[in-house]
Design a protein around this motif. Structure first.
Motif, PDB file in Angstrom:
ATOM      1  N   ARG A 110       0.363   3.385  -9.829  1.00  0.00           N
ATOM      2  CA  ARG A 110      -0.169   4.061  -8.643  1.00  0.00           C
ATOM      3  C   ARG A 110       0.261   5.525  -8.676  1.00  0.00           C
ATOM      4  NH1 ARG A 110      -2.320   2.529  -4.078  1.00  0.00           N
ATOM      5  NH2 ARG A 110      -1.907   0.317  -4.460  1.00  0.00           N
ATOM      6  N   LEU A 111      -0.720   6.433  -8.559  1.00  0.00           N
ATOM      7  CA  LEU A 111      -0.408   7.861  -8.456  1.00  0.00           C
ATOM      8  C   LEU A 111      -0.253   8.277  -7.000  1.00  0.00           C
ATOM      9  CD1 LEU A 111      -2.776   9.422 -11.157  1.00  0.00           C
ATOM     10  CD2 LEU A 111      -0.354   8.813 -11.368  1.00  0.00           C
ATOM     11  N   ASP A 112      -1.099   7.745  -6.134  1.00  0.00           N
ATOM     12  CA  ASP A 112      -0.990   7.951  -4.690  1.00  0.00           C
ATOM     13  C   ASP A 112      -1.738   6.813  -4.011  1.00  0.00           C
ATOM     14  OD1 ASP A 112      -3.796   8.652  -4.463  1.00  0.00           O
ATOM     15  OD2 ASP A 112      -3.286  10.681  -5.104  1.00  0.00           O
ATOM     16  N   GLN A 113      -1.894   6.892  -2.706  1.00  0.00           N
ATOM     17  CA  GLN A 113      -2.477   5.779  -1.958  1.00  0.00           C
ATOM     18  C   GLN A 113      -3.895   5.447  -2.414  1.00  0.00           C
ATOM     19  OE1 GLN A 113      -2.309   6.298   2.261  1.00  0.00           O
ATOM     20  NE2 GLN A 113      -2.991   4.239   2.696  1.00  0.00           N
ATOM     21  N   LYS A 114      -4.628   6.417  -2.915  1.00  0.00           N
ATOM     22  CA  LYS A 114      -6.024   6.227  -3.292  1.00  0.00           C
ATOM     23  C   LYS A 114      -6.263   6.197  -4.803  1.00  0.00           C
ATOM     24  CE  LYS A 114      -8.215   6.137   0.662  1.00  0.00           C
ATOM     25  NZ  LYS A 114      -9.117   5.021   0.978  1.00  0.00           N
ATOM     26  N   THR A 115      -5.251   6.475  -5.619  1.00  0.00           N
ATOM     27  CA  THR A 115      -5.480   6.681  -7.047  1.00  0.00           C
ATOM     28  C   THR A 115      -4.581   5.811  -7.918  1.00  0.00           C
ATOM     29  OG1 THR A 115      -5.916   9.001  -6.484  1.00  0.00           O
ATOM     30  CG2 THR A 115      -5.728   8.464  -8.819  1.00  0.00           C
ATOM     31  N   TYR A 168     -10.231   5.093  -8.474  1.00  0.00           N
ATOM     32  CA  TYR A 168     -10.079   5.827  -7.220  1.00  0.00           C
ATOM     33  C   TYR A 168     -10.696   5.040  -6.066  1.00  0.00           C
ATOM     34  CZ  TYR A 168     -10.310   9.642  -3.849  1.00  0.00           C
ATOM     35  OH  TYR A 168     -10.158  10.419  -2.729  1.00  0.00           O
ATOM     36  N   ASN A 198       0.793  -1.220   0.000  1.00  0.00           N
ATOM     37  CA  ASN A 198       0.000   0.000   0.000  1.00  0.00           C
ATOM     38  C   ASN A 198       0.826   1.271   0.000  1.00  0.00           C
ATOM     39  OD1 ASN A 198      -2.371  -1.477   0.086  1.00  0.00           O
ATOM     40  ND2 ASN A 198      -2.157  -1.765   2.277  1.00  0.00           N
ATOM     41  N   SER A 199       2.110   1.144  -0.171  1.00  0.00           N
ATOM     42  CA  SER A 199       2.974   2.319  -0.150  1.00  0.00           C
ATOM     43  C   SER A 199       2.776   3.158  -1.404  1.00  0.00           C
ATOM     44  CB  SER A 199       4.441   1.892  -0.041  1.00  0.00           C
ATOM     45  OG  SER A 199       5.281   3.010  -0.170  1.00  0.00           O
ATOM     46  N   PRO A 200       2.343   4.429  -1.243  1.00  0.00           N
ATOM     47  CA  PRO A 200       2.108   5.256  -2.422  1.00  0.00           C
ATOM     48  C   PRO A 200       3.388   5.791  -3.045  1.00  0.00           C
ATOM     49  CG  PRO A 200       1.641   6.484  -0.431  1.00  0.00           C
ATOM     50  CD  PRO A 200       1.969   5.084  -0.014  1.00  0.00           C
ATOM     51  N   ASN A 201       4.478   5.808  -2.307  1.00  0.00           N
ATOM     52  CA  ASN A 201       5.712   6.402  -2.805  1.00  0.00           C
ATOM     53  C   ASN A 201       6.737   5.340  -3.144  1.00  0.00           C
ATOM     54  OD1 ASN A 201       4.728   9.023  -2.421  1.00  0.00           O
ATOM     55  ND2 ASN A 201       5.210   8.897  -0.240  1.00  0.00           N
TER      56      ASN A 201
END
Length: 195
Positions: free
Chosen positions: A127-132, A161, A65-68
């Protein structure tokens, strides 16, 4: 004379006890330090080492789940459940997600039912960020009672999303080709890949 003798014995016993206590404290302190450095068996079982006032993870499993994500992070393939609400939320299909490069993953899969309705997805995703999630490719939905039973094809760049506390990602371009307020809920769920 006896009083002096007893005083000496009591004094020597007191000194011996003090030395022994100090030695035990030093040994216990050394044992505790070694356990902190090596990690005791319970710490190893949980994947963490307790060091002084901080916790250091020894778990080498990548955080899904890491967005970065960085270019050096470990990436791996795996299957993800996918659904179209017209077919079923309870019997999801499956999409294989595989790393393509430092950012993108390929994604290909489907969900089908006995009536011949289906969802197909084929393209690349990141993945763009944690939710997107950003997707590029083709998504096809076909349900016999929507759009005169014809396939609805969505091509190009799309966004998935995860709204609020939802653990899944929903295609934001929800309109079915039939229009008339008919919407398709195309969802991608967390799975086995590092996406």
């Amino acid at each position: 004379m006896k009083n002096i003798y007893y005083s000496l014995i009591i004094g020597a016993s007191f000194l011996f006890c003090q030395c022994n206590n100090t030695s035990n404290k030093a040994q216990n302190s050394q044992k505790a330090d070694m356990q902190q450095v090596r990690g005791d068996s319970s710490a190893k079982a949980t994947g963490h080492l307790e060091l002084a006032d901080s916790t250091v993870s020894t778990d080498t499993t990548p955080n899904q789940n890491s967005p970065n994500k960085t270019a050096k992070s470990v990436k791996y393939a795996g299957k993800h459940p996918i659904t179209l609400q017209w077919i079923s939320w309870d019997q999801p299909g499956s999409a294989l997600v595989k790393p393509l490069d430092d950012i993108w993953y390929s994604i290909k899969g489907s969900q089908k039912n006995k009536e011949g309705d289906y969802l197909q997805i084929d393209g690349k995703i990141r993945r763009l960020d944690q939710k997107t999630l950003e997707f590029e490719g083709t998504i096809i939905t076909k349900v016999n009672y929507n759009n005169n039973g014809q396939a609805c094809v969505k091509e190009g760049k799309q966004i998935f999303y995860g709204k609020g506390s939802r653990s899944y990602y929903r295609l934001q371009n929800m309109g079915n080709c039939e229009e008339n307020n008919v919407v398709d809920y195309v969802d991608i769920y967390p799975g086995e890949s590092s996406l």
